[in-house]
Design a protein around this motif. Structure first.
Motif, PDB file in Angstrom:
ATOM      1  N   ARG A   1       0.834  -1.195   0.000  1.00  8.28           N
ATOM      2  CA  ARG A   1       0.000   0.000   0.000  1.00  8.28           C
ATOM      3  C   ARG A   1       0.867   1.243   0.000  1.00  8.28           C
ATOM      4  O   ARG A   1       0.562   2.231  -0.667  1.00  8.28           O
ATOM      5  CB  ARG A   1      -0.926  -0.032   1.226  1.00  8.28           C
ATOM      6  N   THR A   2       1.954   1.208   0.757  1.00  5.81           N
ATOM      7  CA  THR A   2       2.888   2.328   0.764  1.00  5.81           C
ATOM      8  C   THR A   2       3.477   2.543  -0.623  1.00  5.81           C
ATOM      9  O   THR A   2       3.581   3.686  -1.101  1.00  5.81           O
ATOM     10  CB  THR A   2       4.021   2.074   1.777  1.00  5.81           C
TER      11      THR A   2
ATOM     12  N   MET B   1       0.846   4.083  -2.910  1.00  6.96           N
ATOM     13  CA  MET B   1       0.670   5.511  -2.691  1.00  6.96           C
ATOM     14  C   MET B   1       1.854   6.309  -3.228  1.00  6.96           C
ATOM     15  O   MET B   1       1.681   7.401  -3.769  1.00  6.96           O
ATOM     16  CB  MET B   1       0.458   5.793  -1.210  1.00  6.96           C
TER      17      MET B   1
ATOM     18  N   GLY C   1       1.257   6.848  -6.709  1.00  8.97           N
ATOM     19  CA  GLY C   1      -0.134   7.238  -6.929  1.00  8.97           C
ATOM     20  C   GLY C   1      -0.351   8.096  -8.160  1.00  8.97           C
ATOM     21  O   GLY C   1      -1.393   8.008  -8.813  1.00  8.97           O
TER      22      GLY C   1
ATOM     23  N   HIS D   1     -13.596   4.759   3.902  1.00 12.00           N
ATOM     24  CA  HIS D   1     -12.236   5.309   3.937  1.00 12.00           C
ATOM     25  C   HIS D   1     -12.086   6.605   3.141  1.00 12.00           C
ATOM     26  O   HIS D   1     -10.980   6.935   2.709  1.00 12.00           O
ATOM     27  CB  HIS D   1     -11.248   4.273   3.398  1.00 12.00           C
TER      28      HIS D   1
ATOM     29  N   LYS E   1      -9.254   9.139   3.684  1.00 15.11           N
ATOM     30  CA  LYS E   1      -7.863   8.811   3.362  1.00 15.11           C
ATOM     31  C   LYS E   1      -7.400   9.449   2.053  1.00 15.11           C
ATOM     32  O   LYS E   1      -6.203   9.456   1.755  1.00 15.11           O
ATOM     33  CB  LYS E   1      -7.682   7.291   3.296  1.00 15.11           C
TER      34      LYS E   1
ATOM     35  N   ARG F   1      -5.451   9.758  -3.450  1.00 11.93           N
ATOM     36  CA  ARG F   1      -4.178   9.086  -3.716  1.00 11.93           C
ATOM     37  C   ARG F   1      -4.210   7.687  -3.108  1.00 11.93           C
ATOM     38  O   ARG F   1      -3.734   6.722  -3.721  1.00 11.93           O
ATOM     39  CB  ARG F   1      -3.012   9.903  -3.154  1.00 11.93           C
ATOM     40  N   TRP F   2      -4.754   7.569  -1.909  1.00 13.74           N
ATOM     41  CA  TRP F   2      -4.901   6.258  -1.264  1.00 13.74           C
ATOM     42  C   TRP F   2      -5.815   5.361  -2.106  1.00 13.74           C
ATOM     43  O   TRP F   2      -5.532   4.182  -2.286  1.00 13.74           O
ATOM     44  CB  TRP F   2      -5.482   6.441   0.133  1.00 13.74           C
ATOM     45  N   TYR F   3      -6.896   5.933  -2.628  1.00 15.18           N
ATOM     46  CA  TYR F   3      -7.812   5.143  -3.451  1.00 15.18           C
ATOM     47  C   TYR F   3      -7.115   4.657  -4.718  1.00 15.18           C
ATOM     48  O   TYR F   3      -7.185   3.480  -5.068  1.00 15.18           O
ATOM     49  CB  TYR F   3      -9.041   5.983  -3.801  1.00 15.18           C
TER      50      TYR F   3
ATOM     51  N   SER G   1      -4.116   4.086  -5.149  1.00 10.30           N
ATOM     52  CA  SER G   1      -3.054   3.124  -4.843  1.00 10.30           C
ATOM     53  C   SER G   1      -3.530   1.687  -4.937  1.00 10.30           C
ATOM     54  O   SER G   1      -2.713   0.766  -4.956  1.00 10.30           O
ATOM     55  CB  SER G   1      -2.496   3.386  -3.435  1.00 10.30           C
ATOM     56  N   HIS G   2      -4.835   1.467  -5.013  1.00  7.95           N
ATOM     57  CA  HIS G   2      -5.390   0.121  -5.084  1.00  7.95           C
ATOM     58  C   HIS G   2      -5.554  -0.393  -6.514  1.00  7.95           C
ATOM     59  O   HIS G   2      -6.017  -1.521  -6.707  1.00  7.95           O
ATOM     60  CB  HIS G   2      -6.753   0.076  -4.393  1.00  7.95           C
TER      61      HIS G   2
END
Length: 263
Positions: free
Chosen positions: A33-34, A37, A40, A90, A93, A96-98, A100-101
Motif C-alpha cells: 500500500r505504501t 501511494m 499514486g 475510507h 484517506k 491518492r490512497w484510493y 493506490s489500489h
C-alpha cells in the motif's frame, strides 16, 4: 530507467508473488500500500465499480469478471482484494490512497501491448449502494465510471446479512430480535453520516438488515448522480440461476468482448 517503466516492471513482479501467511501477510499488505501511494500519480481511477447490495452476489460477480483477459484486478493482484470501501468507509484517506489500489498506467500499457487488448480495472464495494454520500462522491471524482448494482430479495438478503454478522461475532441476538431492535440501533446513524462527512458508522454497516432492502431510495440516489447509460441494475437471483447470461450482460455494458465462463 524511467519511473514509469520501473513501476511497470515492479508491478509485474508483484503480481506473481504468493500471499504470505499471518503477520508477514499483514506487513506485505502495508508495504505494497505504501508503494501504491508512492506511485499514486501513475495510477488512475477504476473503469467500473460494483456498488452492492451487501450479501447480494458482488463477490461472485467480481470473481467472474476477473476471468476476462481485459479486466485487471486491484493492486497488488496476489491479495485478490475485491472492495476498497473508499466512498463509504475510507473517504477521509484521500484519492491518492484510493488510486493506490489500482494497477499503474505504465503496467496497464505494458500488459495491454503484450496482450494486444484494451485493459480495464474495477472494484466491488457492496456498501456504496446504501451509503447516502457515496453516489455524489463517486460522481464528482469519476463522472465516467460504469456502475453496477445487484439487488437481492430483501428478506433473503437480510437473513444472509444477519448470518454473516453472527459468524463474525458481532451479533448476539436472534434474527427476530435483531429485526425488532434495528430501528433503535440505527437511530440517528444516517443523519450523522450525512452531516459529518468524516463519520463512519459501523453500527449502520452491521445492523441494517431491513434498511438495506429498501432499494428504491438507494437506486434513485445513484440515478440522480449518473446518466442511465452508466448504470446497470441486475437481480442477484439471475446471477445465481444463469451466471453466463448475467456475466455476458455485464461485459456488454462494459464494452468488452463477451467470453463464456468456464463450465
Amino acid at each position: 530507467m524511467a519511473m514509469g517503466r520501473r513501476s511497470a516492471l515492479s508491478e509485474a513482479l508483484v503480481g506473481v508473488k504468493d500471499a504470505a501467511p499471518g503477520p508477514v501477510k499483514a506487513f506485505s499488505r502495508q508495504l505494497f500500500r505504501t508503494y501504491g501511494m508512492a506511485t499514486g500519480d501513475l495510477r488512475s481511477m477504476p473503469n467500473f465499480i460494483i456498488i452492492g447490495t451487501k450479501r447480494g452476489g458482488t463477490t461472485s460477480l467480481y470473481r467472474y469478471l476477473l476471468q476476462h483477459p481485459m479486466i485487471l484486478p486491484t493492486f497488488p493482484s496476489f491479495q485478490t482484494l475485491k472492495g476498497v470501501r473508499f466512498f463509504d468507509e475510507h473517504f477521509n484517506k484521500g484519492f491518492r490512497w484510493y488510486r493506490s489500489h489500482f494497477p499503474s498506467t505504465p503496467y496497464r500499457s505494458m500488459l495491454g501491448r503484450a496482450r494486444r487488448l484494451r485493459l480495464v480495472t474495477g472494484e466491488a464495494s457492496p456498501g456504496y449502494l446504501f451509503h447516502p454520500l457515496a453516489a455524489a462522491r463517486a460522481a464528482e471524482s469519476m463522472p465516467r465510471v460504469k456502475v453496477i448494482a445487484l439487488l437481492r430479495n430483501p428478506i433473503d438478503r437480510a437473513y444472509s446479512h444477519y448470518r454473516d454478522e453472527v459468524k463474525l461475532g458481532v451479533e448476539a441476538l436472534s434474527f427476530e430480535e435483531a429485526l425488532e431492535r434495528e430501528p433503535v440501533r440505527l437511530a440517528g446513524e444516517l443523519e450523522k453520516t450525512v452531516t459529518d462527512p468524516a463519520y463512519y458508522s459501523a453500527t449502520l454497516d452491521r445492523y441494517s438488515y431491513l434498511a438495506r432492502g429498501v432499494y428504491l431510495p438507494q437506486v434513485e440516489t445513484w440515478m440522480q448522480a449518473f446518466p442511465a447509460d452508466q448504470l446497470l441494475i441486475l437481480r442477484s437471483e439471475d446471477l445465481s440461476t444463469d451466471p453466463q447470461r448475467v456475466h455476458a450482460a455485464v461485459l456488454e455494458f462494459l464494452d468488452l468482448s463477451v467470453v463464456a465462463l468456464p463450465v
